[in-house]
Design an enzyme around this catalytic site. Sequence first.
Site, PDB file in Angstrom:
ATOM      1  N   ASP A  50       0.849  -1.181   0.000  1.00 19.03           N
ATOM      2  CA  ASP A  50       0.000   0.000   0.000  1.00 19.03           C
ATOM      3  C   ASP A  50       0.893   1.243   0.000  1.00 19.03           C
ATOM      4  O   ASP A  50       2.088   1.159   0.332  1.00 19.03           O
ATOM      5  CB  ASP A  50      -0.889  -0.054   1.247  1.00 19.03           C
ATOM      6  CG  ASP A  50      -1.709   1.196   1.454  1.00 19.03           C
ATOM      7  OD1 ASP A  50      -2.355   1.649   0.491  1.00 19.03           O
ATOM      8  OD2 ASP A  50      -1.717   1.731   2.581  1.00 19.03           O
ATOM      9  N   ASP A  52      -0.446   5.045   0.924  1.00 15.83           N
ATOM     10  CA  ASP A  52      -0.771   6.069   1.921  1.00 15.83           C
ATOM     11  C   ASP A  52      -0.674   5.511   3.343  1.00 15.83           C
ATOM     12  O   ASP A  52      -1.239   4.449   3.653  1.00 15.83           O
ATOM     13  CB  ASP A  52      -2.180   6.603   1.687  1.00 15.83           C
ATOM     14  CG  ASP A  52      -2.302   7.358   0.369  1.00 15.83           C
ATOM     15  OD1 ASP A  52      -2.810   8.476   0.384  1.00 15.83           O
ATOM     16  OD2 ASP A  52      -1.866   6.825  -0.663  1.00 15.83           O
ATOM     17  N   GLU A  59      -2.036  10.655   4.055  1.00 18.86           N
ATOM     18  CA  GLU A  59      -3.108  10.236   3.166  1.00 18.86           C
ATOM     19  C   GLU A  59      -3.211  11.312   2.088  1.00 18.86           C
ATOM     20  O   GLU A  59      -3.599  12.452   2.368  1.00 18.86           O
ATOM     21  CB  GLU A  59      -4.426  10.108   3.925  1.00 18.86           C
ATOM     22  CG  GLU A  59      -4.446   8.987   4.938  1.00 18.86           C
ATOM     23  CD  GLU A  59      -4.484   7.612   4.296  1.00 18.86           C
ATOM     24  OE1 GLU A  59      -5.093   7.474   3.208  1.00 18.86           O
ATOM     25  OE2 GLU A  59      -3.903   6.673   4.879  1.00 18.86           O
ATOM     26  N   ARG A  95     -15.342  11.515  -1.806  1.00 11.79           N
ATOM     27  CA  ARG A  95     -14.223  12.432  -1.554  1.00 11.79           C
ATOM     28  C   ARG A  95     -13.733  13.087  -2.837  1.00 11.79           C
ATOM     29  O   ARG A  95     -13.445  14.289  -2.869  1.00 11.79           O
ATOM     30  CB  ARG A  95     -13.083  11.677  -0.869  1.00 11.79           C
ATOM     31  CG  ARG A  95     -13.376  11.312   0.578  1.00 11.79           C
ATOM     32  CD  ARG A  95     -12.291  10.439   1.171  1.00 11.79           C
ATOM     33  NE  ARG A  95     -12.277   9.116   0.555  1.00 11.79           N
ATOM     34  CZ  ARG A  95     -11.296   8.236   0.701  1.00 11.79           C
ATOM     35  NH1 ARG A  95     -10.219   8.541   1.410  1.00 11.79           N
ATOM     36  NH2 ARG A  95     -11.368   7.054   0.121  1.00 11.79           N
ATOM     37  N   GLY A 140      -5.209   2.595  -3.348  1.00 10.50           N
ATOM     38  CA  GLY A 140      -6.549   3.100  -3.613  1.00 10.50           C
ATOM     39  C   GLY A 140      -6.514   4.595  -3.846  1.00 10.50           C
ATOM     40  O   GLY A 140      -7.558   5.228  -4.034  1.00 10.50           O
ATOM     41  N   LYS A 184      -5.929  -4.710  -5.361  1.00 14.67           N
ATOM     42  CA  LYS A 184      -4.697  -5.017  -4.631  1.00 14.67           C
ATOM     43  C   LYS A 184      -4.448  -6.517  -4.589  1.00 14.67           C
ATOM     44  O   LYS A 184      -3.335  -6.993  -4.848  1.00 14.67           O
ATOM     45  CB  LYS A 184      -4.770  -4.432  -3.225  1.00 14.67           C
ATOM     46  CG  LYS A 184      -4.799  -2.912  -3.203  1.00 14.67           C
ATOM     47  CD  LYS A 184      -4.751  -2.368  -1.795  1.00 14.67           C
ATOM     48  CE  LYS A 184      -4.677  -0.843  -1.811  1.00 14.67           C
ATOM     49  NZ  LYS A 184      -4.409  -0.276  -0.481  1.00 14.67           N
ATOM     50  N   ASP A 206      -2.118  -1.019   5.811  1.00 11.85           N
ATOM     51  CA  ASP A 206      -2.534  -0.506   7.120  1.00 11.85           C
ATOM     52  C   ASP A 206      -4.036  -0.362   7.300  1.00 11.85           C
ATOM     53  O   ASP A 206      -4.497  -0.085   8.411  1.00 11.85           O
ATOM     54  CB  ASP A 206      -1.880   0.848   7.383  1.00 11.85           C
ATOM     55  CG  ASP A 206      -2.492   1.959   6.529  1.00 11.85           C
ATOM     56  OD1 ASP A 206      -2.547   1.809   5.293  1.00 11.85           O
ATOM     57  OD2 ASP A 206      -2.938   2.962   7.100  1.00 11.85           O
TER      58      ASP A 206
END
Length: 259
Positions: A50, A52, A59, A95, A140, A184, A206
Amino acid sequence: MLDSCGDVLQLSLADGDAGALRGILHKHFAPSDVLVGDRPIQVPQLLVSDMDSTMIQAECIDELADFAGLKDKISVITERAMQGEIPFEAALRERVALLAGLEEGVIDRCLAERIDPMPGAKQLVATLRAKGCRTVLVTGGFHHFADPVADQIGFERAVGNRLAVSDGMLTGELDGPVSDASTKERTLREEMAGLGEDAVSLAIGDGANDIPMLQAADWGIAFAAKPIARSAADGWIDRGNLTSVLKLLNIPEKEWVSK
């Protein structure tokens, strides 16, 4: 104790419940850096990570939102998605929609001012690559960030979402398919298919959308993770930085590579 990593204790069990062992270690030794596997620990042939809050200290969408005066609003949505409280894709689209009208050039400013590698990230990737491990960054988040981050840290491939842009402005939409938890996991499995049956994979993440990837890997490590991701992983890093992964893999510090 491992001779090459003096602060690492390696346990070998003939049989038993790995989940129960992780629970005991957490109960009595937290905060700790732990990896519990069902095979001898070795250097993996594939690292999928990953981005972020794992390979970087932020992030990206939250920091980008700050330039639009929306960080507080968007970070709440990000946190709920990371905790697994709301579906990832719905949270992502909500978002991104809030960023409509933001100048594309702000992304470069955000990268320069807000996005830094996680301590140990460059050493981890450089060392594993020196030992023949393929490295893939899958997020993502967005290619606007992932591509330069991958170059900076040393990943060979980056997978992520694309922000739609028109006339130099973010449109509030995505350009192309969504990169999510299934992406992923699929990326890890596709990469492994090209490496042969004996290849070993390592995944690091995470948040909730990292869980399928963590579970699909031979070793899934949760880094400074949300409880939902931590509970799904084979191990975790709660105490050290990303070089702790090298210690858990029994790679002597004299063999670590600084990029």
